[in-house]
Design an enzyme around this catalytic site. Sequence first.
Site, PDB file in Angstrom:
ATOM      1  N   TRP A 293      -4.955   8.186   1.632  1.00  0.00           N
ATOM      2  CA  TRP A 293      -5.015   6.877   0.974  1.00  0.00           C
ATOM      3  C   TRP A 293      -4.909   5.737   1.978  1.00  0.00           C
ATOM      4  O   TRP A 293      -5.660   4.766   1.928  1.00  0.00           O
ATOM      5  CB  TRP A 293      -3.912   6.760  -0.080  1.00  0.00           C
ATOM      6  CG  TRP A 293      -4.089   5.592  -1.011  1.00  0.00           C
ATOM      7  CD1 TRP A 293      -4.914   5.539  -2.092  1.00  0.00           C
ATOM      8  CD2 TRP A 293      -3.438   4.316  -0.938  1.00  0.00           C
ATOM      9  NE1 TRP A 293      -4.804   4.306  -2.718  1.00  0.00           N
ATOM     10  CE2 TRP A 293      -3.908   3.541  -2.033  1.00  0.00           C
ATOM     11  CE3 TRP A 293      -2.501   3.757  -0.077  1.00  0.00           C
ATOM     12  CZ2 TRP A 293      -3.468   2.234  -2.266  1.00  0.00           C
ATOM     13  CZ3 TRP A 293      -2.062   2.456  -0.323  1.00  0.00           C
ATOM     14  CH2 TRP A 293      -2.553   1.716  -1.396  1.00  0.00           C
TER      15      TRP A 293
ATOM     16  N   HIS B 102      -5.192  14.288 -10.681  1.00  0.00           N
ATOM     17  CA  HIS B 102      -5.257  12.825 -10.603  1.00  0.00           C
ATOM     18  C   HIS B 102      -6.643  12.283 -10.917  1.00  0.00           C
ATOM     19  O   HIS B 102      -6.768  11.151 -11.395  1.00  0.00           O
ATOM     20  CB  HIS B 102      -4.831  12.375  -9.203  1.00  0.00           C
ATOM     21  CG  HIS B 102      -4.511  10.924  -9.103  1.00  0.00           C
ATOM     22  ND1 HIS B 102      -3.400  10.361  -9.691  1.00  0.00           N
ATOM     23  CD2 HIS B 102      -5.151   9.894  -8.469  1.00  0.00           C
ATOM     24  CE1 HIS B 102      -3.368   9.059  -9.432  1.00  0.00           C
ATOM     25  NE2 HIS B 102      -4.427   8.753  -8.697  1.00  0.00           N
TER      26      HIS B 102
ATOM     27  N   SER C 257      -4.100   5.074 -11.660  1.00  0.00           N
ATOM     28  CA  SER C 257      -3.616   5.157 -10.296  1.00  0.00           C
ATOM     29  C   SER C 257      -3.003   3.817  -9.867  1.00  0.00           C
ATOM     30  O   SER C 257      -2.151   3.283 -10.580  1.00  0.00           O
ATOM     31  CB  SER C 257      -4.750   5.596  -9.363  1.00  0.00           C
ATOM     32  OG  SER C 257      -4.240   6.004  -8.123  1.00  0.00           O
ATOM     33  N   TYR C 258      -3.450   3.264  -8.718  1.00  0.00           N
ATOM     34  CA  TYR C 258      -2.846   2.001  -8.284  1.00  0.00           C
ATOM     35  C   TYR C 258      -2.973   0.922  -9.346  1.00  0.00           C
ATOM     36  O   TYR C 258      -2.093   0.066  -9.471  1.00  0.00           O
ATOM     37  CB  TYR C 258      -3.487   1.508  -6.978  1.00  0.00           C
ATOM     38  CG  TYR C 258      -2.794   0.268  -6.454  1.00  0.00           C
ATOM     39  CD1 TYR C 258      -1.814   0.366  -5.466  1.00  0.00           C
ATOM     40  CD2 TYR C 258      -3.081  -1.006  -6.958  1.00  0.00           C
ATOM     41  CE1 TYR C 258      -1.149  -0.766  -5.012  1.00  0.00           C
ATOM     42  CE2 TYR C 258      -2.417  -2.133  -6.514  1.00  0.00           C
ATOM     43  CZ  TYR C 258      -1.450  -2.002  -5.539  1.00  0.00           C
ATOM     44  OH  TYR C 258      -0.781  -3.123  -5.095  1.00  0.00           O
TER      45      TYR C 258
ATOM     46  N   TYR D  32      -9.685  -1.313  -5.400  1.00  0.00           N
ATOM     47  CA  TYR D  32     -10.769  -0.403  -5.037  1.00  0.00           C
ATOM     48  C   TYR D  32     -12.158  -0.989  -5.237  1.00  0.00           C
ATOM     49  O   TYR D  32     -13.141  -0.284  -5.033  1.00  0.00           O
ATOM     50  CB  TYR D  32     -10.634   0.892  -5.851  1.00  0.00           C
ATOM     51  CG  TYR D  32      -9.302   1.569  -5.683  1.00  0.00           C
ATOM     52  CD1 TYR D  32      -8.800   1.868  -4.419  1.00  0.00           C
ATOM     53  CD2 TYR D  32      -8.534   1.907  -6.795  1.00  0.00           C
ATOM     54  CE1 TYR D  32      -7.570   2.485  -4.269  1.00  0.00           C
ATOM     55  CE2 TYR D  32      -7.307   2.534  -6.645  1.00  0.00           C
ATOM     56  CZ  TYR D  32      -6.826   2.816  -5.386  1.00  0.00           C
ATOM     57  OH  TYR D  32      -5.608   3.428  -5.237  1.00  0.00           O
TER      58      TYR D  32
ATOM     59  N   ASP E 155      -1.001  16.094 -11.975  1.00  0.00           N
ATOM     60  CA  ASP E 155      -1.141  14.788 -11.337  1.00  0.00           C
ATOM     61  C   ASP E 155       0.001  14.550 -10.366  1.00  0.00           C
ATOM     62  O   ASP E 155       1.149  14.954 -10.611  1.00  0.00           O
ATOM     63  CB  ASP E 155      -1.182  13.671 -12.379  1.00  0.00           C
ATOM     64  CG  ASP E 155      -1.243  12.301 -11.731  1.00  0.00           C
ATOM     65  OD1 ASP E 155      -2.059  12.127 -10.805  1.00  0.00           O
ATOM     66  OD2 ASP E 155      -0.455  11.416 -12.113  1.00  0.00           O
TER      67      ASP E 155
END
Length: 576
Positions: A165, A292, A116-117, A40, A257
């Site tokens: 996404w 999230h 997250s990722y 990101y 989440d």
Amino acid sequence: MNHVFERDVPMTMRDGVTLRADVWRPAEGTAPTLLLRTPYGKQATLFGGGPNNPIPSLLSFLHAGYAVVFQDVRGAFASEGDFVPKRDDIDDGRDTAAWILEQEWSDGTFGTYGASYTGMPQWALATTSTPGLKAIAPSVAAANWHSGLWYSEGGALSLSLLTSWTATMYAVAEQRALERGETSDTAALQRLVAVAVAQREANEATPVADLALRGRGRWADDWLAHPDLDDYWRAQDWSRSMSSVLVPALSSTGWYDVKVHAQVADFVRLRTHGGSPEAREQSRLVIGPWDHVNLTGSYPDRYFGPFLTADLSVSHVEFFDQHLRGRTPPAPAPRVRIFVMGIDQWRDETDWPLPDTRYTDYHLTSGGAANTRDGDGSLQLDPPATEGSDGFRYDPRDPVPTAGGSLLPALPGLVGPVDQKVVDGRDDVLCFTGPVLTEPVEVTGFVELKVFVSASTVDTDLTAKLVDVFPDGRAINLCDGVLRLRYRNSLAEPELMTPGEVYEVTVKMSVTSNVFLPGHRIRLDVSGSNFPRYDRNSNTGGVISSEALDDMVAVDTTVHHGGARPSRLVLPVVER
């Protein structure tokens, strides 16, 4: 400790591709290192972290004397190569770790963190016994890539997540290609930006496989081409490798989440199958009333208290101090720390599942008219002797809209706790409501619906939602699930139904912790859709992502209960 900051530090991977990182290193001497690898943008404000953010504060680590490395993963922002989710995280992570250990300012140890990722590269390293790695701290992240993210535990596509996404990540890739002169096609970027901005409209489009988010035709096509849990997904499911994980994990997540069910399952696997005593005994789990991205605990229909400001920085620093520096924490950290909704209090626990959990059946029954919140559906502890049934028609052209829950994007009214009045008046929603409680009932753990069902088509979906009905009439969702009935026996081997035949199936409804207070009522809502959280089932038995709305058919679904067909909601009840 004073730090020296270096921007865009190059790191060469084993195949010659250069990745770049921002590095905060000690001005003198050596220090343990904390690594965050992100797609990101390493300079994104989000990853500065801090209060009400799923990522701890960068400054908290610098003040604690750590070196910190923020790296753009392959194909993202300042790093070379092509970004393909997860594909290069193991090799690139190991090469980055080797670079860190070679630096004169490194003390030979490092840990990883991120949300997250950025949790995926952490699990990638943890499953490979990477030298120098002492601990990981994934937030709102799970190791399972199929039924922990892009598909539900019951096999339905996470449509709103895929749309938002993928469009965003493809748009970043197109912008990158334009800036580097690799393409002159601005129309593709414009399409993707339109999808990212107008997600509601994009979710309505069919077939799903023809959405504008195709972009340059990359990994999202593969995800849609593999709806079953096949070898494609197994190869990227790191939850299957917990026996290879030798380091402890600090897992932080929220009851709302998108990955909470898989992340809690990861913790249980690590506790029982971790590859070392440290991994099994020193791992920690924190769950708050969050989604999230929002760690405030404040939602339009539910407020969890004025003192809930969340800052994960302190717990992370203490965790890394213990495992990278060998420092004893000021007080022993609880193995499990959960926010119990209803009483709206934090509570420390010795393990998960809670040792005193008693799984209790709440049986479905009705007079045959459980439709809507005003119907006659009820929940009772005693199995009803009389058989009965309730039916509803699910039409893909008018699906039940998403009203709260664990999903992305985190749009108001879609995510978290939401008053179900926006959907529970529909005739295609069955409501089974328990009596007004005179004593509190705590439900903490994984929730399931075991139900007997038949349908007029060869395939359809069954959704189930646990709801807390307040004395003032508010009906607040706690957790939910969906089962694509072709996957009733296996996510890997779909089986179509025989129309009219009755099947006993299990709908996994994720996980929660809530005390139903006196004056409240426990409710179960059952339907055939939750859109756009999940894609709508076409009911034809075909490849759903390739079907247009005109190809889809309506279905009559029947829920059977009582007698020889004891449909029941299974709740993890905790008595203290």
